[in-house]
Design an enzyme around this catalytic site. Structure first.
Site, PDB file in Angstrom:
ATOM      1  N   GLN A   1      -5.101  -1.408   9.673  1.00 24.98           N
ATOM      2  CA  GLN A   1      -5.063  -2.772   9.145  1.00 24.98           C
ATOM      3  C   GLN A   1      -5.584  -3.728   9.898  1.00 24.98           C
ATOM      4  OE1 GLN A   1      -4.013  -3.535   5.997  1.00 24.98           O
ATOM      5  NE2 GLN A   1      -4.152  -5.613   6.382  1.00 24.98           N
TER       6      GLN A   1
ATOM      7  N   ASP B   1     -11.688   2.799   3.900  1.00 30.91           N
ATOM      8  CA  ASP B   1     -12.083   1.298   3.913  1.00 30.91           C
ATOM      9  C   ASP B   1     -13.269   1.214   3.805  1.00 30.91           C
ATOM     10  OD1 ASP B   1      -9.956  -0.694   3.904  1.00 30.91           O
ATOM     11  OD2 ASP B   1      -9.515  -0.422   6.112  1.00 30.91           O
TER      12      ASP B   1
ATOM     13  N   LYS C   1       0.689  -0.923  -0.099  1.00 33.96           N
ATOM     14  CA  LYS C   1      -0.225  -0.042  -0.123  1.00 33.96           C
ATOM     15  C   LYS C   1       0.817   1.208   0.077  1.00 33.96           C
ATOM     16  CE  LYS C   1      -3.940  -1.903   2.395  1.00 33.96           C
ATOM     17  NZ  LYS C   1      -4.223  -2.490   3.809  1.00 33.96           N
TER      18      LYS C   1
HETATM   19  N1  GUN Z   1      -7.095  -6.689   5.921  1.00 26.20           N
HETATM   20  C1  GUN Z   1      -7.105  -7.184   4.918  1.00 26.20           C
HETATM   21  N2  GUN Z   1      -7.629  -6.632   3.852  1.00 26.20           N
HETATM   22  C2  GUN Z   1      -7.916  -5.307   4.393  1.00 26.20           C
HETATM   23  C3  GUN Z   1      -8.608  -4.310   4.196  1.00 26.20           C
HETATM   24  O1  GUN Z   1      -9.029  -4.358   2.724  1.00 26.20           O
HETATM   25  N3  GUN Z   1      -8.728  -3.160   4.830  1.00 26.20           N
HETATM   26  C4  GUN Z   1      -8.208  -3.390   6.126  1.00 26.20           C
HETATM   27  N4  GUN Z   1      -8.279  -2.239   7.135  1.00 26.20           N
HETATM   28  N5  GUN Z   1      -7.366  -4.432   6.663  1.00 26.20           N
HETATM   29  C5  GUN Z   1      -7.397  -5.581   5.788  1.00 26.20           C
END
Ligand code: GUN
Length: 294
Positions: A98, A121, A54
């Site tokens: 996350q 998100d 990311k």
């Molecule tokens: N963990 C795995 N995929 C995601 C996601 O799309 N967003 C977040 N915040 N955590 C994750």
């Protein structure tokens, strides 16, 4: 094999290029640089990989990336204090915590502490409600990526029968809302669905998000259906990644299908960047980028 392969890797590269173009314009015309803050608590190896990826892609499209890596034993109060600080920081337009969080932290409490306008998100209860009532929301990245691929492939989705297999808060439920928003007739199937093959036999669109490797079989599909496979699974004793669909049999019957890997996966981070751009535009009263939102 008869199905067209929907190339998510190429599509995601196109989305990132569009985002980068908008970011450049924001810098040139408004002196604005979108900023994405990612918070990682603990040292889960898969999460570390995601967060690195990311951060790299955020910088590649010209945005500022702020990474906050906290020890696994971080207290809820300290995490909430960091979120408050990011909520108040004008250089931060998007905040992502996350998941999964370590067990002693209440994920719902933490997610709902994020300013909904910065919730890239789309997990905050306000954004869930806005999406469910057809209002302007931040939309979860994976379903948004699936929607973009479906719109790109079909143009209008109006009147199509869509079956979402899986009812998670992160994919299944928001995916169903987005398809409903595009005027599909939507069914959500799940582990208690009585006769999944019968339900699937009428589906023009199938979104598989159950997390069970190769569960959906080609024989269950309506010939010509478009299949979006959200699954990313490992199978013991076999190398590589496997979707929720049995690719070979599904590709014999489907009209179009996303592969695993190289389908939905790359679209998720591309949509995270798109959401950060959208959040920046909204926060500054600027027109939203076309084609990068729901
Ligand atoms: N963990 C795995 N995929 C995601 C996601 O799309 N967003 C977040 N915040 N955590 C994750």
């Amino acid at each position: 094999m008869t199905a067209t392969i929907i190339d998510g890797k190429a599509f995601a590269a196109k989305v990132r290029a569009q985002v980068a173009e908008h970011v450049q314009r924001l810098k040139d015309e408004h002196g604005l640089t979108p900023g994405l803050a990612v918070v990682l608590v603990g040292e889960d190896p898969a999460s570390q990989v995601y967060v690195r990826s990311k951060g790299k892609q955020t910088v590649e499209v010209g945005m500022n990336s702020f990474e906050h890596k906290l020890p696994a034993e971080t207290s809820e109060a300290d995490l909430l204090a960091l979120i408050e600080q990011l909520n108040a920081d004008p250089a931060v337009h998007g905040i992502l915590v996350q998941l999964p969080l370590p067990g002693h932290l209440d994920s719902d409490l933490v997610i709902n502490a994020i300013d909904p306008a910065k919730d890239v998100d789309g997990f905050h209860i306000s954004n869930v409600g806005l999406l469910g009532t057809g209002q302007k929301a931040m939309v979860p990245c994976t379903p948004l990526g699936c929607l973009m691929m479906l719109r790109d492939h079909h143009g209008s989705l109006s009147g199509m029968n869509a079956v979402v297999v899986g009812r998670s808060n992160i994919v299944g439920k928001p995916m169903a809302q987005l398809l409903l928003g595009d005027s599909c007739t939507v069914t959500i199937a799940h582990s208690r669905t009585r006769d999944l093959p019968d339900v699937l036999s009428r589906a023009d669109i199938v979104v598989a998000a159950v997390g069970r490797p190769e569960m959906l079989r080609g024989e269950w599909l309506k010939p010509g259906a478009t299949v979006i496979d959200v699954g990313i699974n490992r199978i013991e004793g076999r190398n590589g990644l496997f979707g929720d669909c049995d690719f070979d049999s599904c590709a014999e019957v489907a009209g179009a299908i996303t592969p695993v890997p190289g389908g939905v996966g790359p679209m998720t981070i591309a949509c995270l960047l798109a959401n950060t751009l959208t959040a920046t535009c909204r926060a500054n009263g600027l027109a939203e980028p076309q084609g990068l939102t729901a």
